[in-house]
Design a protein around this motif. Structure first.
Motif, PDB file in Angstrom:
ATOM      1  N   SER A 165       0.831  -1.309  -0.024  1.00  0.00           N
ATOM      2  CA  SER A 165       0.091   0.041  -0.124  1.00  0.00           C
ATOM      3  C   SER A 165       0.726   1.217  -0.029  1.00  0.00           C
ATOM      4  O   SER A 165       0.392   2.193  -0.560  1.00  0.00           O
ATOM      5  N   CYS A 166       1.893   1.335   0.747  1.00  0.00           N
ATOM      6  CA  CYS A 166       2.732   2.321   0.658  1.00  0.00           C
ATOM      7  C   CYS A 166       3.439   2.676  -0.498  1.00  0.00           C
ATOM      8  O   CYS A 166       3.449   3.879  -0.876  1.00  0.00           O
ATOM      9  N   ARG A 167       3.741   1.405  -1.279  1.00  0.00           N
ATOM     10  CA  ARG A 167       4.202   1.614  -2.526  1.00  0.00           C
ATOM     11  C   ARG A 167       3.586   2.141  -3.682  1.00  0.00           C
ATOM     12  O   ARG A 167       3.762   2.928  -4.484  1.00  0.00           O
ATOM     13  N   ARG A 168       2.418   1.830  -3.685  1.00  0.00           N
ATOM     14  CA  ARG A 168       1.290   2.180  -4.369  1.00  0.00           C
ATOM     15  C   ARG A 168       0.789   3.864  -4.441  1.00  0.00           C
ATOM     16  O   ARG A 168       0.760   4.482  -5.134  1.00  0.00           O
ATOM     17  N   LYS A 169       0.909   4.229  -2.956  1.00  0.00           N
ATOM     18  CA  LYS A 169       0.570   5.526  -2.690  1.00  0.00           C
ATOM     19  C   LYS A 169       1.618   6.581  -3.157  1.00  0.00           C
ATOM     20  O   LYS A 169       1.534   7.486  -3.698  1.00  0.00           O
ATOM     21  N   ALA A 170       2.915   6.020  -2.840  1.00  0.00           N
ATOM     22  CA  ALA A 170       4.208   6.652  -3.345  1.00  0.00           C
ATOM     23  C   ALA A 170       4.079   6.766  -5.064  1.00  0.00           C
ATOM     24  O   ALA A 170       4.403   7.904  -5.667  1.00  0.00           O
ATOM     25  N   MET A 171       3.641   5.658  -5.734  1.00  0.00           N
ATOM     26  CA  MET A 171       3.916   5.868  -7.044  1.00  0.00           C
ATOM     27  C   MET A 171       2.649   6.635  -7.777  1.00  0.00           C
ATOM     28  O   MET A 171       2.865   7.501  -8.555  1.00  0.00           O
ATOM     29  N   ALA A 172       1.638   6.709  -6.944  1.00  0.00           N
ATOM     30  CA  ALA A 172       0.422   7.616  -7.272  1.00  0.00           C
ATOM     31  C   ALA A 172       0.944   8.841  -7.198  1.00  0.00           C
ATOM     32  O   ALA A 172       0.668   9.726  -7.990  1.00  0.00           O
ATOM     33  N   SER A 173       1.527   9.300  -6.216  1.00  0.00           N
ATOM     34  CA  SER A 173       1.914  10.550  -5.821  1.00  0.00           C
ATOM     35  C   SER A 173       2.861  11.047  -6.889  1.00  0.00           C
ATOM     36  O   SER A 173       2.827  12.199  -7.358  1.00  0.00           O
ATOM     37  N   ARG A 174       3.863  10.245  -7.246  1.00  0.00           N
ATOM     38  CA  ARG A 174       4.837  10.414  -8.292  1.00  0.00           C
ATOM     39  C   ARG A 174       4.295  10.704  -9.751  1.00  0.00           C
ATOM     40  O   ARG A 174       4.463  11.726 -10.533  1.00  0.00           O
ATOM     41  N   ARG A 175       3.372  10.011 -10.019  1.00  0.00           N
ATOM     42  CA  ARG A 175       2.759  10.071 -11.293  1.00  0.00           C
ATOM     43  C   ARG A 175       1.825  11.464 -11.246  1.00  0.00           C
ATOM     44  O   ARG A 175       1.664  12.150 -12.192  1.00  0.00           O
ATOM     45  N   ALA A 176       1.011  11.538 -10.383  1.00  0.00           N
ATOM     46  CA  ALA A 176       0.148  12.898  -9.848  1.00  0.00           C
ATOM     47  C   ALA A 176       1.151  14.130 -10.215  1.00  0.00           C
ATOM     48  O   ALA A 176       1.044  15.272 -11.023  1.00  0.00           O
ATOM     49  N   LEU A 177       2.453  13.966  -9.739  1.00  0.00           N
ATOM     50  CA  LEU A 177       3.371  15.085  -9.883  1.00  0.00           C
ATOM     51  C   LEU A 177       3.933  15.351 -11.187  1.00  0.00           C
ATOM     52  O   LEU A 177       3.873  16.237 -11.783  1.00  0.00           O
ATOM     53  N   MET A 178       4.091  14.174 -11.934  1.00  0.00           N
ATOM     54  CA  MET A 178       4.584  14.207 -13.398  1.00  0.00           C
ATOM     55  C   MET A 178       3.569  14.683 -14.104  1.00  0.00           C
ATOM     56  O   MET A 178       3.889  15.509 -15.178  1.00  0.00           O
ATOM     57  N   THR A 179       2.376  14.260 -13.750  1.00  0.00           N
ATOM     58  CA  THR A 179       1.273  14.890 -14.962  1.00  0.00           C
ATOM     59  C   THR A 179       1.186  16.384 -14.659  1.00  0.00           C
ATOM     60  O   THR A 179       0.713  16.997 -15.655  1.00  0.00           O
ATOM     61  N   LYS A 180       0.998  16.671 -13.325  1.00  0.00           N
ATOM     62  CA  LYS A 180       0.928  18.291 -13.109  1.00  0.00           C
ATOM     63  C   LYS A 180       2.185  19.119 -13.906  1.00  0.00           C
ATOM     64  O   LYS A 180       1.666  20.110 -14.461  1.00  0.00           O
ATOM     65  N   ASN A 181       3.428  18.582 -13.726  1.00  0.00           N
ATOM     66  CA  ASN A 181       4.478  19.235 -14.270  1.00  0.00           C
ATOM     67  C   ASN A 181       4.518  19.335 -16.068  1.00  0.00           C
ATOM     68  O   ASN A 181       4.646  20.171 -16.488  1.00  0.00           O
ATOM     69  N   ARG A 182       3.702  17.982 -16.472  1.00  0.00           N
ATOM     70  CA  ARG A 182       3.775  17.986 -17.848  1.00  0.00           C
ATOM     71  C   ARG A 182       2.698  18.863 -18.327  1.00  0.00           C
ATOM     72  O   ARG A 182       2.794  19.654 -19.574  1.00  0.00           O
ATOM     73  N   ASP A 183       1.414  19.030 -17.666  1.00  0.00           N
ATOM     74  CA  ASP A 183       0.446  19.899 -17.961  1.00  0.00           C
ATOM     75  C   ASP A 183       0.917  21.432 -18.132  1.00  0.00           C
ATOM     76  O   ASP A 183       0.700  22.228 -18.809  1.00  0.00           O
ATOM     77  N   GLN A 184       1.970  21.785 -16.952  1.00  0.00           N
ATOM     78  CA  GLN A 184       2.226  22.926 -16.720  1.00  0.00           C
ATOM     79  C   GLN A 184       3.246  23.612 -17.855  1.00  0.00           C
ATOM     80  O   GLN A 184       3.300  24.287 -18.736  1.00  0.00           O
ATOM     81  N   ALA A 185       4.298  22.426 -18.374  1.00  0.00           N
ATOM     82  CA  ALA A 185       5.080  22.416 -19.249  1.00  0.00           C
ATOM     83  C   ALA A 185       4.488  22.735 -20.630  1.00  0.00           C
ATOM     84  O   ALA A 185       4.901  23.696 -21.451  1.00  0.00           O
ATOM     85  N   LYS A 186       3.352  22.100 -20.847  1.00  0.00           N
ATOM     86  CA  LYS A 186       2.608  22.034 -22.005  1.00  0.00           C
ATOM     87  C   LYS A 186       1.848  23.788 -22.132  1.00  0.00           C
ATOM     88  O   LYS A 186       2.021  23.983 -23.301  1.00  0.00           O
ATOM     89  N   ALA A 187       1.266  23.941 -20.894  1.00  0.00           N
ATOM     90  CA  ALA A 187       0.768  25.268 -21.100  1.00  0.00           C
ATOM     91  C   ALA A 187       1.807  26.507 -21.578  1.00  0.00           C
ATOM     92  O   ALA A 187       1.599  27.511 -22.116  1.00  0.00           O
TER      93      ALA A 187
END
Length: 147
Positions: free
Chosen positions: A96-118
């Motif tokens: 569960s810890c690993r899943r939460k960490a992975m989800a957090s990293r993915r969310a951060l990457m998605t947010k960064n990608r969206d900001q870079a696109k804009a």
């Protein structure tokens, strides 16, 4: 094992992991469709060369700011994950810890990608899109080619 000893043992791999994550996130944020490995990066760099000096400075400021924010958020994710792993009492908790960490990293990457696109769109740079075969992460063949 004491907390200080654990920190000394974990610090080098954590720093190395952060460096890899930042490098991969930066590459994904700037990848565009192209004819092969590195083509998207070359097209983006060619477009950057056409920017005015003030636009280049604006791009630099944005990327530096994004990198600093990303580092702080990655450290926070790692610290939260470390607390979770330390508190885990069985394999299910650890997973569960690993899943939460992975989800957090993915969310951060998605947010960064969206900001870079804009931001790239604002400057008229090519849109940082992943190649079709790159979608789906590491599962696809050649998933790291756009980096």
């Amino acid at each position: 094992m004491s907390s200080t000893r654990l920190q000394r043992l974990l610090l080098p791999p954590v720093v190395a992991t952060l460096a890899v994550i930042v490098h991969l996130a930066a590459g994904q944020a700037q990848a565009v469709p192209g004819d092969g490995p590195g083509a998207g990066r070359r097209a983006w760099l060619e477009s950057v060369e056409k920017l005015t000096p003030s636009q280049k400075q604006e791009l630099f400021s944005f990327q530096r700011s994004l990198s600093l924010k990303t580092h702080a958020e990655q450290i926070s994710i790692l610290q939260s994950s470390e607390r979770c792993v330390s508190a885990a009492t069985d394999l299910d908790d650890l997973q569960s810890c690993r899943r939460k960490a992975m989800a957090s990293r993915r969310a951060l990457m998605t947010k960064n990608r969206d900001q870079a696109k804009a931001f790239n769109q604002k400057l008229g740079l090519p849109m940082p899109e992943l190649n079709g075969e790159d979608k789906g992460g590491r599962r696809g063949r050649g998933s790291r080619q756009a980096l």
